[in-house]
Design a protein around this motif. Structure first.
Motif, PDB file in Angstrom:
ATOM      1  N   GLY A  92      48.740  -4.813  83.498  1.00 58.76           N
ATOM      2  CA  GLY A  92      49.642  -4.522  82.396  1.00 58.76           C
ATOM      3  C   GLY A  92      50.937  -3.852  82.796  1.00 58.76           C
ATOM      4  N   LEU A  93      51.279  -3.904  84.072  1.00 57.97           N
ATOM      5  CA  LEU A  93      52.532  -3.313  84.537  1.00 57.97           C
ATOM      6  C   LEU A  93      53.605  -4.396  84.639  1.00 57.97           C
ATOM      7  CD1 LEU A  93      51.128  -1.023  87.368  1.00 57.97           C
ATOM      8  CD2 LEU A  93      51.731  -0.378  85.020  1.00 57.97           C
ATOM      9  N   ARG A  94      54.832  -4.026  84.328  1.00 57.90           N
ATOM     10  CA  ARG A  94      55.939  -4.981  84.378  1.00 57.90           C
ATOM     11  C   ARG A  94      56.808  -4.681  85.591  1.00 57.90           C
ATOM     12  NH1 ARG A  94      58.757  -3.852  79.828  1.00 57.90           N
ATOM     13  NH2 ARG A  94      60.659  -3.227  80.879  1.00 57.90           N
ATOM     14  N   LEU A  95      57.124  -5.712  86.367  1.00 56.88           N
ATOM     15  CA  LEU A  95      57.987  -5.553  87.537  1.00 56.88           C
ATOM     16  C   LEU A  95      59.402  -5.247  87.074  1.00 56.88           C
ATOM     17  CD1 LEU A  95      58.218  -5.763  90.646  1.00 56.88           C
ATOM     18  CD2 LEU A  95      58.803  -8.178  90.316  1.00 56.88           C
ATOM     19  N   LYS A  96      59.950  -4.134  87.556  1.00 57.81           N
ATOM     20  CA  LYS A  96      61.309  -3.719  87.202  1.00 57.81           C
ATOM     21  C   LYS A  96      62.302  -4.011  88.312  1.00 57.81           C
ATOM     22  CE  LYS A  96      62.438  -1.634  84.085  1.00 57.81           C
ATOM     23  NZ  LYS A  96      63.124  -2.053  82.895  1.00 57.81           N
ATOM     24  N   ALA A  97      61.883  -3.849  89.575  1.00 55.34           N
ATOM     25  CA  ALA A  97      62.824  -4.044  90.685  1.00 55.34           C
ATOM     26  C   ALA A  97      62.058  -4.396  91.952  1.00 55.34           C
ATOM     27  CB  ALA A  97      63.640  -2.778  90.912  1.00 55.34           C
ATOM     28  N   THR A  98      62.705  -5.178  92.795  1.00 56.42           N
ATOM     29  CA  THR A  98      62.175  -5.537  94.104  1.00 56.42           C
ATOM     30  C   THR A  98      63.300  -5.387  95.113  1.00 56.42           C
ATOM     31  OG1 THR A  98      60.706  -7.191  93.130  1.00 56.42           O
ATOM     32  CG2 THR A  98      61.106  -7.372  95.480  1.00 56.42           C
ATOM     33  N   ARG A  99      62.971  -4.786  96.222  1.00 52.19           N
ATOM     34  CA  ARG A  99      63.949  -4.655  97.308  1.00 52.19           C
ATOM     35  C   ARG A  99      63.213  -4.880  98.623  1.00 52.19           C
ATOM     36  NH1 ARG A  99      66.470   0.646  99.685  1.00 52.19           N
ATOM     37  NH2 ARG A  99      67.913  -0.295 101.153  1.00 52.19           N
ATOM     38  N   THR A 100      63.797  -5.679  99.495  1.00 54.29           N
ATOM     39  CA  THR A 100      63.201  -5.936 100.806  1.00 54.29           C
ATOM     40  C   THR A 100      64.162  -5.433 101.867  1.00 54.29           C
ATOM     41  OG1 THR A 100      62.057  -7.877  99.963  1.00 54.29           O
ATOM     42  CG2 THR A 100      62.282  -7.721 102.339  1.00 54.29           C
ATOM     43  N   ARG A 101      63.599  -4.802 102.887  1.00 55.56           N
ATOM     44  CA  ARG A 101      64.436  -4.317 103.986  1.00 55.56           C
ATOM     45  C   ARG A 101      63.684  -4.463 105.304  1.00 55.56           C
ATOM     46  NH1 ARG A 101      64.258   2.089 102.354  1.00 55.56           N
ATOM     47  NH2 ARG A 101      62.070   2.384 102.830  1.00 55.56           N
ATOM     48  N   ASP A 102      64.460  -4.591 106.377  1.00 58.31           N
ATOM     49  CA  ASP A 102      63.882  -4.663 107.708  1.00 58.31           C
ATOM     50  C   ASP A 102      63.301  -3.310 108.082  1.00 58.31           C
ATOM     51  OD1 ASP A 102      64.628  -7.302 108.043  1.00 58.31           O
ATOM     52  OD2 ASP A 102      66.535  -6.791 108.998  1.00 58.31           O
ATOM     53  N   ILE A 103      62.221  -3.328 108.835  1.00 61.83           N
ATOM     54  CA  ILE A 103      61.664  -2.104 109.391  1.00 61.83           C
ATOM     55  C   ILE A 103      62.231  -1.992 110.801  1.00 61.83           C
ATOM     56  CG2 ILE A 103      59.589  -0.846 110.065  1.00 61.83           C
ATOM     57  CD1 ILE A 103      58.053  -2.540 107.997  1.00 61.83           C
ATOM     58  N   LEU A 104      63.074  -1.034 111.007  1.00 63.96           N
ATOM     59  CA  LEU A 104      63.715  -0.847 112.303  1.00 63.96           C
ATOM     60  C   LEU A 104      62.728  -0.232 113.286  1.00 63.96           C
ATOM     61  CD1 LEU A 104      67.109   0.542 111.007  1.00 63.96           C
ATOM     62  CD2 LEU A 104      66.531  -1.820 111.596  1.00 63.96           C
ATOM     63  N   ARG A 123      54.075  -8.561 113.611  1.00 63.70           N
ATOM     64  CA  ARG A 123      53.183  -8.738 112.461  1.00 63.70           C
ATOM     65  C   ARG A 123      53.817  -8.281 111.157  1.00 63.70           C
ATOM     66  NH1 ARG A 123      49.665  -6.195 115.957  1.00 63.70           N
ATOM     67  NH2 ARG A 123      49.470  -4.433 114.569  1.00 63.70           N
ATOM     68  N   ILE A 124      54.557  -7.168 111.204  1.00 67.06           N
ATOM     69  CA  ILE A 124      55.193  -6.633 110.002  1.00 67.06           C
ATOM     70  C   ILE A 124      56.625  -6.259 110.357  1.00 67.06           C
ATOM     71  CG2 ILE A 124      55.113  -4.896 108.175  1.00 67.06           C
ATOM     72  CD1 ILE A 124      52.152  -4.493 108.806  1.00 67.06           C
ATOM     73  N   GLY A 125      57.569  -7.110 109.976  1.00 65.26           N
ATOM     74  CA  GLY A 125      58.970  -6.863 110.314  1.00 65.26           C
ATOM     75  C   GLY A 125      59.803  -6.378 109.149  1.00 65.26           C
ATOM     76  N   THR A 126      59.278  -6.550 107.926  1.00 63.51           N
ATOM     77  CA  THR A 126      59.999  -6.108 106.738  1.00 63.51           C
ATOM     78  C   THR A 126      59.041  -5.376 105.808  1.00 63.51           C
ATOM     79  OG1 THR A 126      59.557  -8.148 105.523  1.00 63.51           O
ATOM     80  CG2 THR A 126      61.603  -8.067 106.802  1.00 63.51           C
ATOM     81  N   GLU A 127      59.628  -4.616 104.908  1.00 64.39           N
ATOM     82  CA  GLU A 127      58.839  -3.995 103.850  1.00 64.39           C
ATOM     83  C   GLU A 127      59.499  -4.312 102.522  1.00 64.39           C
ATOM     84  OE1 GLU A 127      58.681   0.164 104.797  1.00 64.39           O
ATOM     85  OE2 GLU A 127      60.774   0.497 104.280  1.00 64.39           O
ATOM     86  N   THR A 128      58.684  -4.430 101.510  1.00 67.58           N
ATOM     87  CA  THR A 128      59.162  -4.729 100.169  1.00 67.58           C
ATOM     88  C   THR A 128      58.828  -3.548  99.276  1.00 67.58           C
ATOM     89  OG1 THR A 128      58.800  -7.089 100.520  1.00 67.58           O
ATOM     90  CG2 THR A 128      59.011  -6.351  98.241  1.00 67.58           C
ATOM     91  N   ILE A 129      59.834  -3.044  98.595  1.00 68.98           N
ATOM     92  CA  ILE A 129      59.640  -1.934  97.667  1.00 68.98           C
ATOM     93  C   ILE A 129      59.580  -2.531  96.265  1.00 68.98           C
ATOM     94  CG2 ILE A 129      60.586   0.236  96.780  1.00 68.98           C
ATOM     95  CD1 ILE A 129      62.114  -0.566  99.875  1.00 68.98           C
ATOM     96  N   LEU A 130      58.446  -2.335  95.613  1.00 67.81           N
ATOM     97  CA  LEU A 130      58.214  -2.872  94.286  1.00 67.81           C
ATOM     98  C   LEU A 130      58.161  -1.710  93.294  1.00 67.81           C
ATOM     99  CD1 LEU A 130      55.251  -5.173  95.316  1.00 67.81           C
ATOM    100  CD2 LEU A 130      57.560  -5.935  94.790  1.00 67.81           C
ATOM    101  N   THR A 131      58.916  -1.822  92.216  1.00 68.23           N
ATOM    102  CA  THR A 131      58.887  -0.801  91.172  1.00 68.23           C
ATOM    103  C   THR A 131      58.378  -1.455  89.897  1.00 68.23           C
ATOM    104  OG1 THR A 131      60.777   0.312  92.163  1.00 68.23           O
ATOM    105  CG2 THR A 131      60.248   0.897  89.883  1.00 68.23           C
ATOM    106  N   PHE A 132      57.305  -0.895  89.356  1.00 66.62           N
ATOM    107  CA  PHE A 132      56.682  -1.395  88.130  1.00 66.62           C
ATOM    108  C   PHE A 132      56.801  -0.332  87.037  1.00 66.62           C
ATOM    109  CE2 PHE A 132      54.376  -3.269  91.690  1.00 66.62           C
ATOM    110  CZ  PHE A 132      54.452  -4.615  91.388  1.00 66.62           C
ATOM    111  N   ARG A 133      56.733  -0.776  85.798  1.00 64.60           N
ATOM    112  CA  ARG A 133      56.783   0.151  84.668  1.00 64.60           C
ATOM    113  C   ARG A 133      55.655  -0.177  83.702  1.00 64.60           C
ATOM    114  NH1 ARG A 133      59.643   0.862  79.538  1.00 64.60           N
ATOM    115  NH2 ARG A 133      60.062   3.100  79.301  1.00 64.60           N
ATOM    116  N   LYS A 134      55.035   0.884  83.223  1.00 61.75           N
ATOM    117  CA  LYS A 134      54.011   0.725  82.191  1.00 61.75           C
ATOM    118  C   LYS A 134      54.701   0.733  80.839  1.00 61.75           C
ATOM    119  CE  LYS A 134      49.586   2.585  80.665  1.00 61.75           C
ATOM    120  NZ  LYS A 134      48.544   3.581  80.982  1.00 61.75           N
ATOM    121  N   SER A 135      54.349  -0.204  79.989  1.00 61.90           N
ATOM    122  CA  SER A 135      54.979  -0.280  78.667  1.00 61.90           C
ATOM    123  C   SER A 135      54.808   1.016  77.906  1.00 61.90           C
ATOM    124  CB  SER A 135      54.382  -1.422  77.858  1.00 61.90           C
ATOM    125  OG  SER A 135      54.642  -2.653  78.498  1.00 61.90           O
ATOM    126  N   ALA A 136      55.841   1.336  77.139  1.00 61.32           N
ATOM    127  CA  ALA A 136      55.819   2.582  76.331  1.00 61.32           C
ATOM    128  C   ALA A 136      54.930   2.448  75.132  1.00 61.32           C
ATOM    129  CB  ALA A 136      57.233   2.941  75.920  1.00 61.32           C
TER     130      ALA A 136
END
Length: 136
Positions: A92-104, A123-136
């Protein structure tokens, strides 16, 4: 340690239907040897349970931020961030933002950088930051 999310222990019994749906988002895991398929299945189940519990205790309007490393296992690309998106939607969470960046390499805490791109960097060259929001 064996109870931690991401530990290399396999799930050798049937994956619950909801978790099996999240597994389909991971990519071509059927190409992995059985031991590694079982490890990915356990990860999907564990991650799904963590996200469901986080959604349960999150206040309405609250945010959940996950930092996920998509990975390559034996040459098969596994989209951990897609698993998380699927599990969060089911919780029941809604995706608000996604950002991907290289892991230096020089920013990793484990293993220490060696100047060569080996092991974990492949094996892991990038990371993805996911921000979710619970409905009010």
């Amino acid at each position: 340690r064996g109870q931690s999310v991401g530990s290399e222990r396999g799930l050798w019994h049937n994956l619950p239907d909801e978790a099996a749906r999240h597994l389909t988002e991971a990519g071509p895991v059927e190409q992995l040897p059985p031991r590694y398929r079982a490890i990915v299945a356990r990860y999907v189940l564990d991650l799904s349970q963590v996200i469901h519990e986080a959604a349960r205790v999150l206040k309405p309007g609250g945010h959940l931020v996950l930092v996920m490393g998509d990975t390559s296992i034996r040459g098969v690309y596994v989209r951990n961030s897609a698993i998380a998106r699927s599990a969060a939607a089911a919780a029941g969470l809604r995706l608000k933002a996604t950002r991907t960046r290289d892991i230096l390499a020089h920013r990793r805490y484990l293993p220490p950088p060696s100047g060569q791109q080996r092991g974990i960097q492949r094996r892991i060259g990038t990371e993805t930051i996911l921000t979710f929001r619970k409905s009010a």
